[in-house]
Design a protein around this motif. Structure first.
Motif, PDB file in Angstrom:
ATOM      1  N   LYS A  77      63.287  49.786  44.918  1.00  0.00           N
ATOM      2  CA  LYS A  77      62.359  49.413  43.958  1.00  0.00           C
ATOM      3  C   LYS A  77      60.908  48.976  44.637  1.00  0.00           C
ATOM      4  N   LEU A  78      59.907  49.080  43.836  1.00  0.00           N
ATOM      5  CA  LEU A  78      58.535  48.675  44.588  1.00  0.00           C
ATOM      6  C   LEU A  78      58.261  47.197  44.744  1.00  0.00           C
ATOM      7  N   ASN A  79      57.406  46.876  45.627  1.00  0.00           N
ATOM      8  CA  ASN A  79      57.160  45.243  45.663  1.00  0.00           C
ATOM      9  C   ASN A  79      55.937  44.937  44.586  1.00  0.00           C
ATOM     10  N   GLU A  80      56.244  43.844  44.137  1.00  0.00           N
ATOM     11  CA  GLU A  80      55.055  43.467  43.187  1.00  0.00           C
ATOM     12  C   GLU A  80      54.701  42.057  43.747  1.00  0.00           C
ATOM     13  N   ASN A  81      53.284  42.006  43.681  1.00  0.00           N
ATOM     14  CA  ASN A  81      52.689  41.066  44.479  1.00  0.00           C
ATOM     15  C   ASN A  81      51.485  40.403  43.618  1.00  0.00           C
ATOM     16  N   LYS A  82      51.312  39.453  43.141  1.00  0.00           N
ATOM     17  CA  LYS A  82      50.076  39.081  42.719  1.00  0.00           C
ATOM     18  C   LYS A  82      48.882  38.469  43.979  1.00  0.00           C
ATOM     19  N   VAL A  83      47.861  39.340  43.821  1.00  0.00           N
ATOM     20  CA  VAL A  83      46.777  38.925  44.745  1.00  0.00           C
ATOM     21  C   VAL A  83      45.500  38.433  43.963  1.00  0.00           C
ATOM     22  N   ARG A  84      45.261  37.169  44.363  1.00  0.00           N
ATOM     23  CA  ARG A  84      43.954  36.714  43.647  1.00  0.00           C
ATOM     24  C   ARG A  84      42.888  37.136  44.267  1.00  0.00           C
ATOM     25  N   ALA A  85      41.903  37.593  43.535  1.00  0.00           N
ATOM     26  CA  ALA A  85      40.384  37.928  44.345  1.00  0.00           C
ATOM     27  C   ALA A  85      39.848  36.733  44.706  1.00  0.00           C
ATOM     28  N   LYS A  86      39.435  36.582  45.872  1.00  0.00           N
ATOM     29  CA  LYS A  86      38.823  35.469  46.610  1.00  0.00           C
ATOM     30  C   LYS A  86      37.397  35.687  47.118  1.00  0.00           C
ATOM     31  N   ARG A  87      37.205  36.724  48.000  1.00  0.00           N
ATOM     32  CA  ARG A  87      36.229  36.932  48.657  1.00  0.00           C
ATOM     33  C   ARG A  87      34.977  37.502  47.769  1.00  0.00           C
ATOM     34  N   LEU A  88      34.192  36.728  47.330  1.00  0.00           N
ATOM     35  CA  LEU A  88      33.003  37.183  46.402  1.00  0.00           C
ATOM     36  C   LEU A  88      31.894  37.722  47.059  1.00  0.00           C
ATOM     37  N   ASN A 101      23.282  43.972  46.461  1.00  0.00           N
ATOM     38  CA  ASN A 101      22.344  43.368  47.720  1.00  0.00           C
ATOM     39  C   ASN A 101      23.104  42.270  48.235  1.00  0.00           C
ATOM     40  N   ASN A 102      24.405  42.137  47.981  1.00  0.00           N
ATOM     41  CA  ASN A 102      25.194  40.924  48.793  1.00  0.00           C
ATOM     42  C   ASN A 102      24.791  39.663  48.703  1.00  0.00           C
ATOM     43  N   LYS A 103      24.060  39.255  47.213  1.00  0.00           N
ATOM     44  CA  LYS A 103      23.699  38.024  47.123  1.00  0.00           C
ATOM     45  C   LYS A 103      24.608  37.538  46.022  1.00  0.00           C
ATOM     46  N   ILE A 104      24.594  36.319  45.993  1.00  0.00           N
ATOM     47  CA  ILE A 104      25.290  35.451  45.064  1.00  0.00           C
ATOM     48  C   ILE A 104      24.573  34.338  44.400  1.00  0.00           C
ATOM     49  N   ALA A 105      24.233  34.602  42.990  1.00  0.00           N
ATOM     50  CA  ALA A 105      23.397  33.564  42.349  1.00  0.00           C
ATOM     51  C   ALA A 105      23.848  32.308  42.479  1.00  0.00           C
ATOM     52  N   PRO A 106      22.793  31.291  42.754  1.00  0.00           N
ATOM     53  CA  PRO A 106      23.200  30.020  43.059  1.00  0.00           C
ATOM     54  C   PRO A 106      24.171  29.352  42.199  1.00  0.00           C
ATOM     55  N   LEU A 107      23.912  29.666  40.680  1.00  0.00           N
ATOM     56  CA  LEU A 107      25.022  28.688  39.926  1.00  0.00           C
ATOM     57  C   LEU A 107      26.443  29.178  40.278  1.00  0.00           C
ATOM     58  N   ILE A 108      26.511  30.408  40.824  1.00  0.00           N
ATOM     59  CA  ILE A 108      27.999  30.955  41.076  1.00  0.00           C
ATOM     60  C   ILE A 108      28.205  30.369  42.415  1.00  0.00           C
ATOM     61  N   GLU A 109      27.369  30.503  43.359  1.00  0.00           N
ATOM     62  CA  GLU A 109      27.833  30.098  44.612  1.00  0.00           C
ATOM     63  C   GLU A 109      28.254  28.573  44.824  1.00  0.00           C
ATOM     64  N   SER A 110      27.755  27.700  44.055  1.00  0.00           N
ATOM     65  CA  SER A 110      28.123  26.411  43.890  1.00  0.00           C
ATOM     66  C   SER A 110      29.647  26.100  43.223  1.00  0.00           C
ATOM     67  N   GLN A 111      30.075  27.322  43.181  1.00  0.00           N
ATOM     68  CA  GLN A 111      31.594  27.034  42.375  1.00  0.00           C
ATOM     69  C   GLN A 111      32.543  27.817  43.195  1.00  0.00           C
ATOM     70  N   ILE A 112      32.230  28.249  44.666  1.00  0.00           N
ATOM     71  CA  ILE A 112      33.061  29.294  45.240  1.00  0.00           C
ATOM     72  C   ILE A 112      34.068  28.339  45.901  1.00  0.00           C
ATOM     73  N   ASN A 113      33.642  27.271  46.416  1.00  0.00           N
ATOM     74  CA  ASN A 113      35.020  26.512  46.997  1.00  0.00           C
ATOM     75  C   ASN A 113      35.879  26.113  45.898  1.00  0.00           C
ATOM     76  N   ASN A 114      35.515  25.728  44.775  1.00  0.00           N
ATOM     77  CA  ASN A 114      36.483  25.444  43.639  1.00  0.00           C
ATOM     78  C   ASN A 114      37.340  26.484  43.498  1.00  0.00           C
ATOM     79  N   TRP A 115      36.835  27.987  43.455  1.00  0.00           N
ATOM     80  CA  TRP A 115      37.526  29.066  43.315  1.00  0.00           C
ATOM     81  C   TRP A 115      38.449  29.284  44.575  1.00  0.00           C
ATOM     82  N   HIS A 116      38.182  29.191  45.665  1.00  0.00           N
ATOM     83  CA  HIS A 116      38.778  29.336  46.776  1.00  0.00           C
ATOM     84  C   HIS A 116      40.134  28.219  46.574  1.00  0.00           C
TER      85      HIS A 116
END
Length: 884
Positions: free
Chosen positions: A269-280, A309-324
């Protein structure tokens, strides 16, 4: 309920008399009734499944006597929901569920997600899964809930595929024994959230993208306390093909066409594993959604692409630590859609998912992308469109895709025009085959060897779920794929299940005349024929026996092999060569003269004949002499008639003129010359001339050489490097291998081996074409390096079934301090070669059940040359470290 039931101290079996057990002790009563369950036809299939446990060995090996009936729901929706509630009296001691579906099921028990299945199969050999559920069942009310999606197509044996669910639960408590089957007592409901205008991901397979409206979903339908009053009885399916039609009083059966045989799951049987996307890696606003129609644009130039362009909008960047820290991200209200792109760092096959809350009716696009070129992000990759579309309900929505996508990059494109949107979770529900890494070959002085071993493992993993497939674009279990996969698999994972299953499933699709399909199970009404795939199936049968020792499976497949070879004999000339065969053949689509008797195709044929003759000899079955004699004629003909003395090369083909006389083709390829070398057809003089030509340092474009010789493709490079090494040019062979493949492992890519030499185009036609269609970056046919390392660097060559006897050669090359772990069915064979300027040391650790023969020629000059070593640790100091 059908089967055995205990009520009021009476044990009852269907169509049997009542048996009073009141006078028995409770323990004897339990044993008697439990044995009656088996007598009545419930044979438990074995499964090591337990929640949170190791599933690697959960293979269902024992047969089941089926009483269940195939079911389906109502309406024209391809997505149906099923519920079966039941009462249990007493504590569950054993609960074995057998389940299958066409095409894919998701199983829940008392609201707990169990798994998805079944493994890929044709309906004439329908695969079913077995689950042990006693830990999830309780005394009182219980529920089995199943979600089934059906993919419609013409399938194997010209049957139209058919939607259906089959389930059978054998339940034993401390008070009763019961069998619960899929029948009219099950309830069903259309999943109204699923749009019937589902869009296929690719023309190569039937799997689709999600098109879902969560406003219409039945929330918590898989929970025991869900109100199912509005649900209807499931329809029991009867035979719907053939004449005369079923009688009104006919009984439904577990074996209802097209499901004419049921086969217990024979892979883990196949392995199933939930992987949260973290690296924005990108978060910004874009002009519009990527898809605003029900179909994809026909022209690739019309498919939208977003340059990141590998840029993250400031409004989102301020929430990254919380997301991690497993927090959320809130996207502010805006007139333009937001795009967030995450990087998993590697390709993961899985089901994208999210948990978020936004405005009712807002659309969410989830885009999966296995790799990017030039930072261009979009849903179209390698001839596939990987985009799920979901409309929100306005509440907190949880969604997971139905079919897997390959994703290193996962994008979320959402609208916040009406209100802000909060993302609580986003990622991929990864599904993967439970490979166990067992083998290793490395050298401290040549670290690239270990890098190639790791890249091979990653390539096979990326292209494998429930079968060795060529890549994650086509997802087909091709015969040639199984052959090349074995070259990496046997020396890395030593997995037997996938190799066995591929051999069986291809044979199950064989035509009456002996011809086999290019891949199995069939996915549409195109019985694709690739003649070299048929030939590689025969060689795979040999390799399977050699590396596993599974005599029973090999004997079972002999009739299929005999029938195929009988067919091919009809298309041979006086030299035993296939000459103008009526079927297409692959050669990796390379530019090659396919007229008359093609050398490369006949190389595959020769290899198959000799391999099959060896199988018959191992088994003590008569018939090998004819194949050996034919192979001998073929060798002579190729060596003499295909050799171009002036060029010092073998030609692509021998073509009959009007008088029926063979004329040499004017075309030359690395393919043909590689085959002559790899199969030791060339004389030593011929080989030296060919290899000198192949090793010439010309500025080729990986399509054609300086003299228009066609360059071999990655898939068929196995024969090129094997052939050059065969004649003693080991260092040169591996230097060329590294020179051609090294760019695939550059840091900006996924560390896997590709389908072609480029990702942005193809050279198969004889010139480079960049038509906007990217190529696969993980191709199983390119995963052959471990077999070459084992044979020509370590010196390992198994020579008897099950690797019981392994011949060890003292190879002469510049690779020092080699360490190898070679997996065998009896344990790990460990070999260490230590070499300096003046001496060479060998240490061998042999597992019990294996013996190692030291080659008398390459070990000549040493007293132990030709010795056979048994289990244990052996060490030697070699006196000859060079040879002519």
């Amino acid at each position: 309920m059908i089967g055995v039931t205990v009520y009021n101290s009476v044990c009852r079996c269907k169509n049997k008399n009542l048996v009073k057990v009141k006078s028995m002790s409770i323990w004897l009563r339990f044993l008697y009734c439990f044995s009656l369950v088996i007598f009545c036809g419930t044979l438990q299939a074995q499964s090591n499944y337990s929640l949170g446990g190791n599933q690697n060995s959960s293979i269902d090996s024992q047969p089941t006597r089926w009483q269940a009936k195939w079911l389906w729901g109502h309406g024209n929706s391809s997505m149906q929901l099923f519920r079966r509630s039941f009462e249990i009296k007493g504590k569950p001691v054993n609960a074995t569920l057998h389940i299958s579906a066409s095409s894919v099921y998701q199983l829940y028990v008392n609201g707990v997600y169990i798994s998805r299945g079944p493994a890929r199969s044709a309906p004439h050999h329908q695969s079913y899964d077995t689950w042990q559920l006693e830990s999830l069942l309780t005394e009182g009310e219980n529920l089995i809930a199943v979600k089934v999606h059906f993919k419609d197509s013409v399938n194997s044996y010209q049957h139209q595929t058919r939607a259906g669910l089959l389930a059978q639960l054998s339940l034993q408590t401390d008070d009763e024994a019961t069998i619960i089957i899929s029948d009219e007592n099950w309830l069903t409901h259309v999943d109204a959230s699923w749009d019937v205008n589902e869009i296929k991901m690719s023309r190569f397979h039937q799997q689709v993208n999600d098109l879902v409206d969560l406003n219409k979903s039945l929330k918590n339908w898989q929970q025991l306390d869900f109100n199912d009053n509005g649900w209807r009885q499931a329809q029991v399916l009867m035979r719907n093909v053939g004449w005369p039609k079923p009688q009104k009083n006919d009984n439904a059966s577990s074996f209802t066409p097209p499901w004419t045989a049921l086969v217990a799951r024979d892979i883990p049987k196949l392995n199933e594993n939930k992987v949260r996307a973290k690296r924005l890696i990108f978060a910004g606003q874009v002009d519009d959604y990527l898809l605003n129609t029900d179909t994809f644009p026909k022209k690739l130039s019309k498919i939208p692409i977003i340059k990141l362009n590998n840029k993250i909008a400031p409004l989102i960047e301020s929430q990254i630590n919380n997301w991690h820290e497993d927090g959320s991200i809130t996207l502010p209200k805006s007139a333009r859609p937001w795009l967030l792109v995450f990087d998993f760092g590697q390709v993961r096959n899985g089901l994208p998912f999210f948990k978020l809350q936004g405005a009712k009716g807002s659309k969410v696009e989830v885009i999966s992308k296995p790799f990017m070129l030039n930072n261009e992000f979009g849903y179209h990759t390698i001839d596939s469109n990987l985009i799920d579309q979901v409309y929100l309900s306005g509440e907190q929505d949880t969604w997971q895709a139905t079919y897997f996508k390959p994703a290193r990059y996962l994008g979320l494109l959402v609208s916040t025009e009406k209100k802000p949107l909060t993302i609580d979770d986003f990622g991929i529900h990864e599904i993967s085959y439970p490979f166990e890494l067992k083998g290793k070959i490395s050298s401290q002085q040549s670290p690239w060897l270990d890098k190639y071993m790791q890249a091979t493992a990653k390539t096979i993993k990326a292209a494998t779920t429930d079968a060795f497939t060529d890549n994650y674009r086509e997802r087909r279990q091709y015969s040639q794929t199984g052959f090349y996969a074995a070259l990496g698999n046997y020396y890395l994972f030593a997995d037997q299940h996938l190799q066995r299953r591929y051999l069986l499933q291809v044979a199950q699709e064989q035509y009456a005349n002996g011809l086999m399909p290019a891949y199995a199970p069939q996915m549409n009404n195109n019985f694709m024929v690739i003649l070299d795939s048929n030939l590689l199936w025969l060689s795979s049968l040999h390799h399977y026996f050699l590396y596993t020792g599974d005599e029973k499976t090999v004997r079972d497949l002999l009739p299929s092999a005999d029938k195929l070879l009988g067919l091919l004999a009809n298309y041979t000339n006086e030299d035993g060569l296939l000459d103008e065969p009526p079927f297409a053949y692959w050669l990796d689509h390379a530019k090659n003269d396919r007229r008359g008797a093609n050398l490369t195709l006949n190389g595959h044929y020769l290899h198959a004949l000799e391999n099959y003759a060896q199988v018959l000899e191992w088994l003590g079955v008569k018939g090998s002499d004819n194949y050996r004699q034919q192979a001998k004629r073929m060798r002579k003909a190729i060596q003499n008639k295909f050799w171009h003395q002036k060029k010092g090369l073998f030609v692509d083909a021998l073509i009959n003129n009007k008088l029926g006389q063979g004329k040499q083709s004017s075309q030359f390829s690395e393919h043909a010359n590689a085959m002559a070398l790899a199969l030791n057809i060339a004389t030593k003089e011929q080989a030296n001339r060919v290899i000198k030509h192949l090793l010439k340092d010309d500025d080729n474009n990986l399509i054609s050489r300086f003299d228009n010789m066609t360059v071999v493709t990655p898939a068929m490079s196995y024969y090129l490097h094997k052939g050059i090494a065969n004649y003693g040019y080991i260092d040169e062979s591996f230097a060329l291998l590294n020179e051609r493949f090294a760019h695939m492992l550059s840091p900006q890519y996924n560390g896997t081996f590709w389908e072609e030499w480029w990702l942005n185009g193809t050279g198969r036609s004889g010139k480079f074409v960049d038509n906007g269609r990217t190529r696969s970056d993980a191709q199983t046919e390119s995963a052959f390096a471990p077999a070459l390392f084992a044979q020509f660097l370590v010196g390992v060559e198994p020579i008897s079934p099950g690797m019981k006897t392994i011949k060890l050669f003292n190879r002469f090359h510049s690779f020092a301090n080699l360490t190898a772990t070679i997996p065998t069915p009896y344990g790990k064979l460990k070999i260490n070669w230590l070499k300096d300027a003046n001496q060479k040391q060998l240490k061998i650790t042999i597992p019990k059940g294996v013996q190692v023969e030291l080659d008398p020629v390459t070990f000549s000059g040493n007293s132990y040359a030709g010795t056979t070593l048994s289990a244990g640790v052996h060490q030697f100091l070699l006196t000859n470290i060079q040879t002519d």
